[in-house]
Design an enzyme around this catalytic site. Structure first.
Site, PDB file in Angstrom:
ATOM      1  N   ARG A 161      -5.854  -5.667   2.764  1.00  0.00           N
ATOM      2  CA  ARG A 161      -6.440  -4.104   2.579  1.00  0.00           C
ATOM      3  C   ARG A 161      -7.542  -4.218   2.221  1.00  0.00           C
ATOM      4  NH1 ARG A 161      -1.269  -0.317   2.813  1.00  0.00           N
ATOM      5  NH2 ARG A 161      -0.435  -0.268   4.892  1.00  0.00           N
ATOM      6  N   LYS A 220      15.113   1.317  16.053  1.00  0.00           N
ATOM      7  CA  LYS A 220      15.747   2.692  16.547  1.00  0.00           C
ATOM      8  C   LYS A 220      15.051   3.735  18.265  1.00  0.00           C
ATOM      9  CE  LYS A 220      18.658   4.050  12.676  1.00  0.00           C
ATOM     10  NZ  LYS A 220      18.673   4.854  11.598  1.00  0.00           N
ATOM     11  N   GLY A 227       3.738  -2.257  11.078  1.00  0.00           N
ATOM     12  CA  GLY A 227       3.814  -2.417  10.002  1.00  0.00           C
ATOM     13  C   GLY A 227       4.586  -4.023  10.112  1.00  0.00           C
ATOM     14  N   GLY A 256       2.002   3.735  10.207  1.00  0.00           N
ATOM     15  CA  GLY A 256       2.007   4.989  11.589  1.00  0.00           C
ATOM     16  C   GLY A 256       0.888   5.540  11.591  1.00  0.00           C
TER      17      GLY A 256
END
Length: 393
Positions: A36, A198, A351, A374
Site C-alpha cells: 500500500r 456468504k 481482500g 470494502g
C-alpha cells in the site's frame, strides 16, 4: 465518472495535504507488507517533483478507537516510507495541536511530514467539521489517494474536501478508470466471478452486476446456498437458511434478464473444516451427507475456463474455496491462472481474491488489482463512495 485529478491543477510552490492508505501489517515494529505504501508513491513523487512543493501525509493505522495508543503509532510506517521514498520523512508529534502547527509552519520546499495516526481522534471517524477544518488549515490543496478508505465519510477522506480545492491522486484515478466501466458500459461479453463465504455479504453486488453482466459465476461457500435452492444436496457445507429465498429470487431475476449463472458442478470436500483434512473429490453437484464443500472441482474449473475464452471484461471478487488451506486452494489458484492468461480486461477486487492473486504471484498479469477491499465491493454494488464523490468534476 469524471474526477478532478492532480494533473488538472498547478501545484508549484504549494503546500499539499494528501490522504493515503498506509494501514499496513506491522509486526515487532517492522512493516511486513509495504504494497500500500508503494501504491501511493507515484502520486507522492509527482507532487514532490513540482517546483517548490511541500507535502503533509495522513493515514490511519489499525483501530486505536479514538485514543492515543502508542501501539498504533505511525513510527514504523514512517521508517519504511522514508526508505521507499528515498528522502527524509519527519513524523509529526501528533495530528492536531500547536506543536503540529509549528512543524507545518517550519516546512520548506521538498519537505515531507507524516502526521500521526488520524484515528487517534474520535473526530476523524465522526467526520467532525472542526477537526476537518484544522486538517485543511495546514495546506493549500487536498489530494486523496486512499481508495481503500474512499467508502468512509471521515474527516480526512471527505470532511476536509469542503474546505480545500480537492483532487484525486493517480491510484484513485486508476481504480475509477477500471471499475466505473464495469457498472456503466463494459466491453462485452462481461463475466463476473463472485466467491466468498456468504450470500448475505455478496447479494447486493450480485444484483448490481446483473444490469451489465452476460454471465455470473458463483463459487466459494456462498455457492452451497444457491445449489440447495436448485434442489441439490450440500452435505454439511456452509448454508444460509435465511437467504434461500433471496438466492431463489436472484436466480429467477437472472433468468428473466437473460444472464447465465454458473454454479459448481463438482467439488473438493472434507469431513471436517480443518487444513489437515484429506480432500475428498465429489464428481457431481450433490455433496453426500457428512462432507463439507471446501473448493470447486476440476470440471467446474474447465467450465469457467470455457466461459472466459471469449470474454472481453472479467471482474473477480471472492475466492472459489478455502484457499488459505493449501489442500483446498487449487480451484482459486486455477481461476487466478485462467484470468492471468486471459486477453480480456481483468479486474480483481476484494481482500481475499487480491490476497490469492498475490499468493500465486500473478498480480502483474492482471489488468487491475484493486487496493480497496470494502471500497471495491461497495463500488461494484453501485454505491456512492463519499471519498470519490468529493473529487468529482
Amino acid at each position: 465518472m469524471n474526477l478532478n485529478t492532480i494533473k488538472d491543477v498547478d501545484l508549484k510552490n504549494k503546500k499539499i495535504i494528501i490522504r493515503v492508505d498506509f494501514n499496513v501489517p506491522v509486526k515487532d515494529g517492522v512493516v511486513k507488507d509495504d504494497t500500500r505504501i508503494r501504491a501511493a508513491l507515484p502520486t507522492i513523487e509527482y507532487i514532490l517533483g513540482q517546483s517548490g512543493t511541500s507535502l503533509i501525509v495522513m493515514s490511519h493505522f489499525g483501530r486505536p478507537k479514538g485514543t492515543h495508543n502508542p501501539e498504533f503509532s505511525m513510527a514504523p510506517i514512517a521508517s519504511r516510507f522514508e526508505a521507499l521514498l528515498k528522502r527524509p520523512v519527519k513524523l509529526a508529534s501528533d495530528v492536531i495541536g500547536r506543536d503540529v502547527e509549528n512543524e507545518v509552519k517550519s516546512m520548506k520546499a521538498g519537505d515531507v511530514l507524516l502526521l500521526e495516526n488520524v484515528r487517534f481522534y474520535p473526530e476523524e471517524e465522526a467526520n467532525d467539521p472542526e477537526f476537518s477544518k484544522k486538517l485543511a488549515s495546514y495546506a493549500d490543496i487536498y489530494v486523496n489517494d486512499a481508495f481503500g478508505t474512499a467508502h468512509r465519510a471521515h474527516a480526512s477522506t471527505e470532511g476536509i474536501s469542503h474546505y480545500l480545492p480537492s483532487y484525486a491522486g493517480f491510484l484513485i484515478e486508476k481504480e475509477v478508470r477500471f471499475m466505473a466501466p464495469l457498472l456503466e458500459n463494459p466491453e462485452k461479453p462481461f463475466v463476473a466471478i463472485i466467491g466468498g463465504a456468504k450470500v448475505s455479504s455478496k447479494i447486493t453486488v450480485l444484483e448490481s452486476l446483473l444490469k451489465t453482466c452476460d454471465c455470473v459465476i458463483i463459487g466459494g461457500g456462498m455457492a452451497y446456498t444457491f445449489l440447495k435452492v436448485c434442489g441439490h444436496k450440500v452435505g454439511s457445507s456452509l448454508l444460509e437458511e435465511d437467504y434461500l429465498n433471496t438466492a431463489s429470487a436472484f436466480l429467477n431475476k437472472a433468468k428473466e434478464m437473460n444472464v447465465k449463472v454458473i454454479l459448481p458442478i463438482d467439488h473438493v470436500c472434507a469431513a471436517k473444516f480443518d487444513e489437515n483434512e484429506v480432500p475428498v473429490y465429489v464428481d457431481n453437484q450433490d455433496i453426500p451427507d457428512g462432507l463439507i464443500g471446501m473448493d470447486i472441482g476440476v470440471k467446474t474449473v474447465k467450465l469457467i475456463e470455457n466461459e472466459l475464452k471469449n470474454s472481453k471484461s472479467v471482474v473477480w471478487n471472492g475466492p472459489m474455496g478455502v484457499f488459505e488451506f493449501s489442500a483446498f486452494s487449487k480451484g482459486t489458484e486455477e481461476v487466478a491462472k485462467i484470468l492471468a492468461s486471459s486477453k480480456a480486461t481483468t479486474v480483481v477486487g476484494g481482500g481475499d481474491s487480491v490476497a490469492a492473486i498475490n499468493k500465486f504471484g500473478l498480480s502483474s498479469a492482471i489488468s487491475h488489482v484493486s487496493t480497496g477491499g470494502g471500497a471495491s465491493l461497495e463500488f461494484l454494488e453501485g454505491k456512492t463512495l463519499p471519498g470519490i464523490s468529493a473529487l468529482q468534476k
